[in-house]
Design an enzyme around this catalytic site. Structure first.
Site, PDB file in Angstrom:
ATOM      1  N   LYS A 194       7.135  11.925  -0.591  1.00  0.00           N
ATOM      2  CA  LYS A 194       6.529  11.338   0.612  1.00  0.00           C
ATOM      3  C   LYS A 194       7.562  10.560   1.413  1.00  0.00           C
ATOM      4  O   LYS A 194       7.618  10.658   2.645  1.00  0.00           O
ATOM      5  CB  LYS A 194       5.363  10.441   0.212  1.00  0.00           C
ATOM      6  CG  LYS A 194       4.653   9.735   1.356  1.00  0.00           C
ATOM      7  CD  LYS A 194       5.180   8.316   1.609  1.00  0.00           C
ATOM      8  CE  LYS A 194       4.959   7.408   0.423  1.00  0.00           C
ATOM      9  NZ  LYS A 194       5.434   6.011   0.701  1.00  0.00           N
ATOM     10  N   LYS A 212      14.372   0.894   5.292  1.00  0.00           N
ATOM     11  CA  LYS A 212      13.811   1.298   4.008  1.00  0.00           C
ATOM     12  C   LYS A 212      13.836   2.810   3.850  1.00  0.00           C
ATOM     13  O   LYS A 212      14.205   3.336   2.789  1.00  0.00           O
ATOM     14  CB  LYS A 212      12.373   0.768   3.901  1.00  0.00           C
ATOM     15  CG  LYS A 212      11.535   1.370   2.786  1.00  0.00           C
ATOM     16  CD  LYS A 212      11.999   0.952   1.411  1.00  0.00           C
ATOM     17  CE  LYS A 212      10.972   1.394   0.356  1.00  0.00           C
ATOM     18  NZ  LYS A 212      11.450   1.148  -1.008  1.00  0.00           N
ATOM     19  N   THR A 229       5.970   1.240   2.138  1.00  0.00           N
ATOM     20  CA  THR A 229       6.924   2.158   2.760  1.00  0.00           C
ATOM     21  C   THR A 229       6.146   2.925   3.811  1.00  0.00           C
ATOM     22  O   THR A 229       5.294   3.755   3.477  1.00  0.00           O
ATOM     23  CB  THR A 229       7.531   3.117   1.729  1.00  0.00           C
ATOM     24  OG1 THR A 229       8.191   2.363   0.718  1.00  0.00           O
ATOM     25  CG2 THR A 229       8.535   4.052   2.400  1.00  0.00           C
ATOM     26  N   LEU A 252       0.839  -1.199   0.000  1.00  0.00           N
ATOM     27  CA  LEU A 252       0.000   0.000   0.000  1.00  0.00           C
ATOM     28  C   LEU A 252       0.875   1.251   0.000  1.00  0.00           C
ATOM     29  O   LEU A 252       2.072   1.174   0.325  1.00  0.00           O
ATOM     30  CB  LEU A 252      -0.925  -0.025   1.219  1.00  0.00           C
ATOM     31  CG  LEU A 252      -1.837  -1.264   1.294  1.00  0.00           C
ATOM     32  CD1 LEU A 252      -2.496  -1.379   2.668  1.00  0.00           C
ATOM     33  CD2 LEU A 252      -2.894  -1.221   0.196  1.00  0.00           C
ATOM     34  N   PRO A 253       0.321   2.417  -0.375  1.00  0.00           N
ATOM     35  CA  PRO A 253       1.160   3.599  -0.577  1.00  0.00           C
ATOM     36  C   PRO A 253       1.895   4.123   0.649  1.00  0.00           C
ATOM     37  O   PRO A 253       3.047   4.543   0.556  1.00  0.00           O
ATOM     38  CB  PRO A 253       0.167   4.649  -1.097  1.00  0.00           C
ATOM     39  CG  PRO A 253      -0.947   3.858  -1.684  1.00  0.00           C
ATOM     40  CD  PRO A 253      -1.062   2.640  -0.825  1.00  0.00           C
TER      41      PRO A 253
END
Length: 300
Positions: A238, A169, A94, A63-64
């Site tokens: 983001k 990450k 992420t 998912l975003p």
């Protein structure tokens, strides 16, 4: 008995990872708001994310960001109600580590294990099944799901406890953002200096300026191939923002974030928000006199 596998979020990256699973002959229960994405992944359709959880032993999320992950986990009470003892849920998004640890604790109360697994390698590696995974959480749970992760990854690193995978990450993505935005700036300057761009890349790749962007991105970009399908400028910005939030929580000063924040912010402002982040070079080119690294006749 074979593990039942479910996948929630079959978009740009999730769809590619799911196809690696179904392409290997494994059955997959999938959910995505776009019905076509489920078909493209070769998955059996589920009516909701909660139905995937109810019908799976191992659940993968792609998912975003944390807001979307939290909306999926907490937005429908049926999701948590469907979580069951012994289940392993792997978050390939992420996400913010603090949010990750909260979800992990809530799922643990229901007898399930939550692993955070940041991914690196982009759309091309997802397509080939050669991603790198950075995992946080229980080592035994990781070994249990490793056969599934191996369908779409080449290297899997256990980075520590819950949240460690998403932390690594963010650290990695920040360096990626630095390399891409800085190399874009350098290559625009090289173009305006009337240098041969292939020669410039050859020099950089044999010198101390070498990085992932010089090795893997710009040899294509200078010929007009932007490697579409990867992280967008919006998502790159983001990720840098999440990195800054992480550093603020750790009490670490960031002296280098202004560059990628400005570069990917510029790309968004100039209309490249949903384009692959490699187009940051065109945004920099736009404000540098309309520069393109490649012959405009090659543009689609």
């Amino acid at each position: 008995m074979a593990e039942r596998i479910g996948f929630i979020g079959l978009g740009n990256m999730g769809g590619r990872m799911a196809r690696c699973i179904t392409g290997a002959g494994d059955a997959l229960l999938g959910f995505d708001p776009r019905a076509a994405a489920i078909d493209e992944a070769g998955a059996s359709p589920a009516a909701s994310a909660a139905d995937v959880v109810a019908g799976s032993d191992i659940v993968l999320l792609s998912l975003p960001d944390s807001k979307v992950v939290e909306a999926v986990v907490y937005g429908d009470p049926a999701f948590l109600d469907a979580v069951h003892e012994g289940q392993v849920i792997v978050d390939l998004s992420t996400a913010a580590p603090e949010s990750t640890r909260r979800i992990a604790a809530d799922l643990a109360e229901r007898g399930a294990t939550y692993l955070d697994a940041g991914i690196s390698g982009g759309a091309a590696a997802a397509e080939k099944g050669t991603l790198t995974l950075m995992v946080g959480g229980d080592a035994d749970a990781l070994e249990r799901v490793r056969p599934v992760l191996d369908r779409f990854s080449e290297q899997v690193f256990l980075c520590g406890g819950s949240g460690a995978g998403h932390t690594v990450k963010l650290l990695n993505n920040f360096l990626n953002a630095i390399a891409l935005s800085a190399t874009a700036e350098v290559m625009v300057a090289a173009k305006k200096a009337d240098l041969d761009l292939q020669t410039v890349l050859d020099v950089l790749n044999a010198s101390s300026g070498v990085n992932f962007a010089t090795l893997n991105r710009f040899p294509k970009i200078i010929h007009g191939d932007y490697l579409k399908g990867g992280l967008t400028n919006t998502l790159m910005l983001k990720d840098v923002t999440l990195y800054l939030e992480l550093l603020a929580g750790l009490g670490v000063s960031s002296l280098n974030a202004s560059g990628p924040v400005a570069a990917f912010g510029l790309a968004r402002a100039l209309g490249y928000a949903d384009e692959i982040s490699n187009t940051v070079v065109d945004a920099i080119g736009d404000v540098s006199g309309g520069v393109r690294l490649h012959d405009r006749k090659d543009e689609a």
